[in-house]
Design an enzyme around this catalytic site. Structure first.
Site, mmCIF file in Angstrom:
data_model
loop_
_atom_site.group_PDB
_atom_site.id
_atom_site.type_symbol
_atom_site.label_atom_id
_atom_site.label_comp_id
_atom_site.label_asym_id
_atom_site.label_seq_id
_atom_site.Cartn_x
_atom_site.Cartn_y
_atom_site.Cartn_z
ATOM 1 N N ASN A 76 49.634 6.535 -71.496
ATOM 2 C CA ASN A 76 51.049 6.248 -71.732
ATOM 3 C C ASN A 76 51.584 7.162 -72.825
ATOM 4 O OD1 ASN A 76 50.804 4.838 -74.408
ATOM 5 N ND2 ASN A 76 49.503 3.503 -73.180
ATOM 6 N N ILE A 109 43.068 -7.217 -76.558
ATOM 7 C CA ILE A 109 42.438 -7.153 -77.878
ATOM 8 C C ILE A 109 43.123 -8.113 -78.853
ATOM 9 C CG2 ILE A 109 41.840 -5.599 -79.801
ATOM 10 C CD1 ILE A 109 42.089 -3.290 -77.678
ATOM 11 N N LYS A 167 55.364 -14.945 -76.814
ATOM 12 C CA LYS A 167 54.081 -14.276 -77.088
ATOM 13 C C LYS A 167 53.459 -14.770 -78.385
ATOM 14 C CE LYS A 167 54.858 -10.148 -74.646
ATOM 15 N NZ LYS A 167 55.502 -8.859 -74.642
HETATM 16 N N1 CTP Z 1 47.563 -5.479 -76.783
HETATM 17 C C1 CTP Z 1 46.201 -5.514 -76.961
HETATM 18 N N2 CTP Z 1 45.360 -5.353 -75.905
HETATM 19 C C2 CTP Z 1 45.842 -5.168 -74.662
HETATM 20 C C3 CTP Z 1 47.235 -5.140 -74.461
HETATM 21 C C4 CTP Z 1 48.074 -5.290 -75.546
HETATM 22 O O1 CTP Z 1 45.761 -5.676 -78.093
HETATM 23 N N3 CTP Z 1 45.008 -5.016 -73.642
HETATM 24 C C5 CTP Z 1 48.451 -5.688 -77.956
HETATM 25 C C6 CTP Z 1 49.282 -4.513 -78.352
HETATM 26 O O2 CTP Z 1 48.628 -3.739 -79.350
HETATM 27 C C7 CTP Z 1 50.535 -5.183 -78.900
HETATM 28 C C8 CTP Z 1 50.658 -6.398 -78.033
HETATM 29 O O3 CTP Z 1 49.358 -6.675 -77.573
HETATM 30 O O4 CTP Z 1 50.343 -5.624 -80.217
HETATM 31 C C9 CTP Z 1 51.541 -6.213 -76.868
HETATM 32 O O5 CTP Z 1 51.421 -7.379 -76.131
HETATM 33 P P1 CTP Z 1 51.604 -7.407 -74.584
HETATM 34 O O6 CTP Z 1 51.547 -8.825 -74.169
HETATM 35 O O7 CTP Z 1 50.754 -6.425 -73.896
HETATM 36 O O8 CTP Z 1 53.053 -6.872 -74.597
HETATM 37 P P2 CTP Z 1 53.793 -6.284 -73.455
HETATM 38 O O9 CTP Z 1 53.063 -5.106 -72.878
HETATM 39 O O10 CTP Z 1 55.165 -6.094 -73.961
HETATM 40 O O11 CTP Z 1 53.592 -7.555 -72.509
HETATM 41 P P3 CTP Z 1 54.255 -7.965 -71.163
HETATM 42 O O12 CTP Z 1 53.717 -7.019 -70.171
HETATM 43 O O13 CTP Z 1 53.731 -9.354 -71.020
HETATM 44 O O14 CTP Z 1 55.716 -7.884 -71.435
#
Ligand code: CTP
Length: 402
Positions: A211, A308, A338
């Site tokens: 990304n 994570i 969240k």
């Molecule tokens: N995060 C993480 N591990 C992952 C995915 C995300 O630690 N596999 C953490 C990111 O570092 C950030 C947060 O989670 O702090 C983002 O949350 P997430 O729920 O992934 O947010 P979005 O991508 O915005 O979620 P959604 O797709 O539900 O909108």
């Protein structure tokens, strides 16, 4: 015992009339128990003789980068490693310009590049030199990199003018350093782990799903936490950002590696800040050999990666956990959802899809915690990180005093 007792300090002296005060400074630092080694630039030796510093510090004075005898005794890399702190007093305009541009054209600038100890400057110069836009830009750049400035103050100057540019008095410098080291930083004594950057999920040996995250926000948060006195571990996906001074960086590539790196260090940390843009999905099976374009279409099966942030927050005794969220609509509703669902202590949300985003230098954040909210207006990610770390420190201490 003061906070400077047994601290190993490299005292850099650059060319300026205030260099005479550095002789007294050497003494004062030793009075509070610090071990001092003096490095002088060639210009500094025009103002004060090296012998003065040798006699006061009880150690040979380091003058040249390429002096075989000095390098054999304690080379510049050893000196850079030896130091717990590099204090440059006086720091001239010329020295700060060279430092800002990463030059390594004498022993002191080389040492500053080669050390991961904190660097503190006590500038001294004519008031117009201090005000000059070139100096202002250099100062801003150095501060952004986590270099601290003590002073200068206003007063009458050696050149006969009155204004800002005077070096702090030796006693004031020692006092300021003692207070810092004594844990005045809001996060002194705490360990903070920050994740930053994107992750790359392998499709085959040469391709990946990634990304556009630059890592800038996470790196700025790590630098701000370090300036607040914390020990900072930065678990970073592939990023072009440079490691902030004093921050311990652990490089990873995939979400699985990032997960492992974080889990392995959970026992050490007080605060977790998940600023990485971790991939939510990875190819279920990475091909061992490069995929050939035999077929007209290609379907990739994806599977979820480890979350994570959630894994950290769900620990039986979790650290203070801060997540980030990027939203295109209903920001507060999604962010609060969240926060509750993942059992976070705080969430920093930003709008995406408009002008701000992953690649930009500026950003704005809406920060939520169980019973509060703060809006951090649009500004550089460095300033934003500073304010976010302030908020985190405040909420962290509120939680632990409750
Ligand atoms: N995060 C993480 N591990 C992952 C995915 C995300 O630690 N596999 C953490 C990111 O570092 C950030 C947060 O989670 O702090 C983002 O949350 P997430 O729920 O992934 O947010 P979005 O991508 O915005 O979620 P959604 O797709 O539900 O909108």
């Amino acid at each position: 015992m003061t906070a400077l007792a047994q601290r190993k300090i490299v005292l850099g002296v650059t060319g300026g009339i205030a260099a005479y005060k550095s002789a007294d400074l050497t003494r004062r630092l030793q009075d509070v128990g610090a071990e001092v080694r003096v490095v002088m630039t060639p210009a500094a030796t025009q103002f004060v003789a090296p012998l003065t510093f040798q006699a006061l510090s009880g150690n040979p004075v380091h003058l040249d980068l390429l002096d075989p005898a000095a390098e054999a005794a304690m080379g510049h890399i050893e000196l850079a490693r030896w130091a717990d702190l590099v204090l440059v007093a006086p720091a001239s305009a010329d020295f700060m310009a060279r430092l800002a541009h990463g030059l390594a054209d004498d022993l002191l600038t080389t040492l500053c590049l080669a050390t991961d100890a904190p660097i503190v400057l006590a500038p001294a110069m004519n008031r117009l030199m201090w005000r000059n836009p070139a100096t202002r830009d250099n100062v801003a750049l150095l501060q952004r990199r986590g270099i601290r400035l003590l002073g200068p103050t206003a007063g009458s100057q050696a050149c006969g003018e009155v204004g800002e540019g005077r070096m702090l008095e030796p006693l004031e410098i020692v006092q300021a350093l003692s207070e810092e080291g004594a844990g005045q930083g809001r996060l002194a004594g705490r360990t903070v782990l920050v994740t930053a950057g994107p992750t790359y999920e392998a499709i085959d040996p040469v391709r990946f799903i990634g990304n556009r995250s630059s890592g800038r926000m996470g790196y700025a948060v790590a630098a701000a936490a370090r300036r607040a006195g914390a020990r900072v571990l930065l678990v970073s996906g592939p990023s072009q950002q440079s490691t902030p001074p004093g921050v311990e960086r652990i490089d990873v590539t995939s979400a699985a590696e990032m997960y492992r790196a974080v889990m392995d260090r959970l026992g050490e940390i007080d605060i977790f800040i998940g600023a990485a843009a971790v991939a939510d999905y990875r190819p279920a099976q990475a091909a061992n050999a490069k995929i050939k374009k035999d077929a007209e279409t290609l379907t990739l099966a994806l599977e979820r990666t480890e979350d994570i942030l959630q894994a950290v927050a769900m620990q039986p005794r979790p650290p203070f956990t801060v997540g980030f969220a990027a939203e295109t609509h209903d920001l507060e509703r999604y962010a609060r959802d969240k926060l509750a669902r993942k059992k976070l202590d705080m969430i920093a949300a930003n709008w995406v899809g408009g002008e701000t985003g992953f690649d930009s230098v500026d950003n704005a954040l809406e920060v939520f915690w169980a019973d509060g909210h703060a809006s951090l207006g649009r500004q550089s990610k460095d300033k934003l990180a500073e304010q976010l770390v302030d908020l985190i420190a405040e909420r962290y201490h509120a939680k632990h005093s409750a």
